[in-house]
Design a protein around this motif. Structure first.
Motif, short mmCIF file in Angstrom:
data_model
loop_
_atom_site.label_atom_id
_atom_site.label_comp_id
_atom_site.label_asym_id
_atom_site.label_seq_id
_atom_site.Cartn_x
_atom_site.Cartn_y
_atom_site.Cartn_z
N ILE A 4 0.84 -1.18 0.00
CA ILE A 4 0.00 0.00 0.00
C ILE A 4 0.89 1.24 0.00
N ASN A 5 0.58 2.18 -0.86
CA ASN A 5 1.33 3.43 -0.91
C ASN A 5 0.85 4.35 0.21
N LYS A 6 1.68 4.52 1.23
CA LYS A 6 1.28 5.33 2.37
C LYS A 6 1.01 6.77 1.97
N ASP A 7 1.78 7.30 1.01
CA ASP A 7 1.59 8.68 0.61
C ASP A 7 0.20 8.91 0.02
N SER A 8 -0.31 7.92 -0.71
CA SER A 8 -1.63 8.07 -1.32
C SER A 8 -2.75 8.02 -0.30
N LEU A 9 -2.42 7.58 0.94
CA LEU A 9 -3.44 7.45 1.97
C LEU A 9 -3.46 8.62 2.94
N LYS A 10 -2.57 9.58 2.75
CA LYS A 10 -2.45 10.66 3.72
C LYS A 10 -3.75 11.44 3.90
N SER A 11 -4.49 11.61 2.80
CA SER A 11 -5.71 12.40 2.89
C SER A 11 -6.76 11.72 3.77
N GLN A 12 -6.65 10.38 3.92
CA GLN A 12 -7.61 9.66 4.74
C GLN A 12 -6.92 8.95 5.90
N GLN A 13 -5.75 9.45 6.27
CA GLN A 13 -4.96 8.80 7.31
C GLN A 13 -5.64 8.93 8.67
N MET A 14 -5.85 7.80 9.30
CA MET A 14 -6.45 7.76 10.62
C MET A 14 -5.35 7.81 11.68
N SER A 15 -5.61 8.47 12.79
CA SER A 15 -4.64 8.52 13.88
C SER A 15 -5.06 7.55 14.97
N ILE A 16 -4.07 6.86 15.55
CA ILE A 16 -4.33 5.89 16.60
C ILE A 16 -3.44 6.17 17.79
N LEU A 178 -12.04 -0.11 7.57
CA LEU A 178 -11.80 1.29 7.23
C LEU A 178 -11.21 1.50 5.84
N LYS A 179 -10.44 0.52 5.37
CA LYS A 179 -9.73 0.70 4.10
C LYS A 179 -10.03 -0.37 3.06
N GLY A 180 -10.84 -1.34 3.44
CA GLY A 180 -11.20 -2.38 2.49
C GLY A 180 -10.46 -3.68 2.74
N GLN A 181 -11.10 -4.78 2.36
CA GLN A 181 -10.52 -6.10 2.59
C GLN A 181 -9.21 -6.31 1.81
N LYS A 182 -9.11 -5.70 0.64
CA LYS A 182 -7.89 -5.84 -0.15
C LYS A 182 -6.69 -5.29 0.61
N ALA A 183 -6.87 -4.14 1.27
CA ALA A 183 -5.78 -3.54 2.04
C ALA A 183 -5.37 -4.46 3.18
N ALA A 184 -6.36 -5.04 3.86
CA ALA A 184 -6.06 -5.95 4.97
C ALA A 184 -5.31 -7.19 4.49
N MET A 185 -5.73 -7.74 3.38
CA MET A 185 -5.08 -8.93 2.84
C MET A 185 -3.65 -8.63 2.42
N GLU A 186 -3.41 -7.45 1.88
CA GLU A 186 -2.04 -7.07 1.49
C GLU A 186 -1.14 -6.94 2.71
N VAL A 187 -1.68 -6.36 3.78
CA VAL A 187 -0.90 -6.25 5.01
C VAL A 187 -0.59 -7.63 5.58
N ALA A 188 -1.60 -8.50 5.63
CA ALA A 188 -1.40 -9.85 6.15
C ALA A 188 -0.36 -10.61 5.33
N LYS A 189 -0.41 -10.44 4.02
CA LYS A 189 0.55 -11.11 3.15
C LYS A 189 1.95 -10.59 3.38
N HIS A 190 2.07 -9.27 3.52
CA HIS A 190 3.38 -8.68 3.77
C HIS A 190 3.98 -9.18 5.08
N MET A 191 3.12 -9.34 6.10
CA MET A 191 3.57 -9.83 7.40
C MET A 191 3.76 -11.35 7.43
N GLU A 192 3.39 -12.01 6.30
CA GLU A 192 3.40 -13.48 6.23
C GLU A 192 2.56 -14.07 7.36
N TYR A 193 1.42 -13.43 7.60
CA TYR A 193 0.51 -13.88 8.65
C TYR A 193 -0.55 -14.76 8.00
#
Length: 207
Positions: A4-16, A178-193
């Motif tokens: 995921i391109n973090k720069d492209s998400l800045k406009s909708q970036q959530m703070s935690i 918040l960002k869609g299932q595709k985003a979650a799956m990409e993160v899980a794949k990157h983490m090899e989870y």
């Protein structure tokens, strides 16, 4: 693999806001931190005081802010471990309650649910926590329904998860929400989870 391109998400970036304390469980916060970081969320850490904390007698953590100067956040996240340190601290509980109007949602891992419970955030909700603490949480928050054998419970505004590794599942669920299932799956794949299975928790559907 394209992340995921973090720069492209800045406009909708959530703070935690990750609230930490002495004795917090490492994987409780580090797993979700990894998930939210890769998904492009803005994360900052807060403790009662801005001084080093010790997680599981191993890891030294220097929080970004204290409760005296912490900025508002969209999401408030809290974690298990020696949770009595925070749950039994009236100053911390008042601080959490004082931020409620500017907090869109809550996220707890493991016995971090006890801290939210003390703040009144779990009242009349269906929730979960660490499997050995189900009965204790039910005793503390009597008007809540505390479930066992579930990875996470999503009430809409409040997500609670079971212990330790379940926090990763709950965090991926929140990313998908918040960002869609595709985003979650990409993160899980990157983490090899490989354990991540969408919709394996309980979504109660309350607003």
């Amino acid at each position: 693999m394209k992340l995921i391109n973090k720069d492209s998400l800045k406009s909708q970036q959530m703070s935690i806001c990750f609230f930490l304390y002495d004795g917090v469980e490492v994987l409780d916060f580090a797993g979700p931190m990894e998930v939210f970081s890769y998904a492009g969320f803005h994360i900052f850490t807060v403790a009662k005081k801005k001084e080093p904390l010790l997680s599981q007698r191993i890891l030294k953590i220097i929080p970004d802010y204290s409760i005296a100067d912490a900025p508002p956040a969209d999401i408030f996240a809290v974690f298990g471990g020696n949770d009595d340190v925070a749950a039994n601290d009236p100053e911390v509980i008042r601080w959490i309650q004082s931020r409620d109007k500017t907090t869109q949602s809550y996220f707890s891992v493991c016995t971090g649910a006890f801290i939210l419970g003390k703040a009144g955030i779990l009242d009349n909700l269906t929730v979960t926590t660490f499997h050995r603490s189900i009965g204790s949480l039910q005793q503390q928050v009597r008007n809540a329904k505390v479930l066992e054998n579930v990875r996470y419970v999503d009430n809409g505004r409040v997500i609670t998860t079971a212990g330790i590794s379940a926090g990763i599942d709950g965090a991926l669920h929140l990313v998908a929400k918040l960002k869609g299932q595709k985003a979650a799956m990409e993160v899980a794949k990157h983490m090899e989870y490989d354990k991540y299975v969408p919709n394996q928790g309980l979504v109660v559907g309350q607003p």
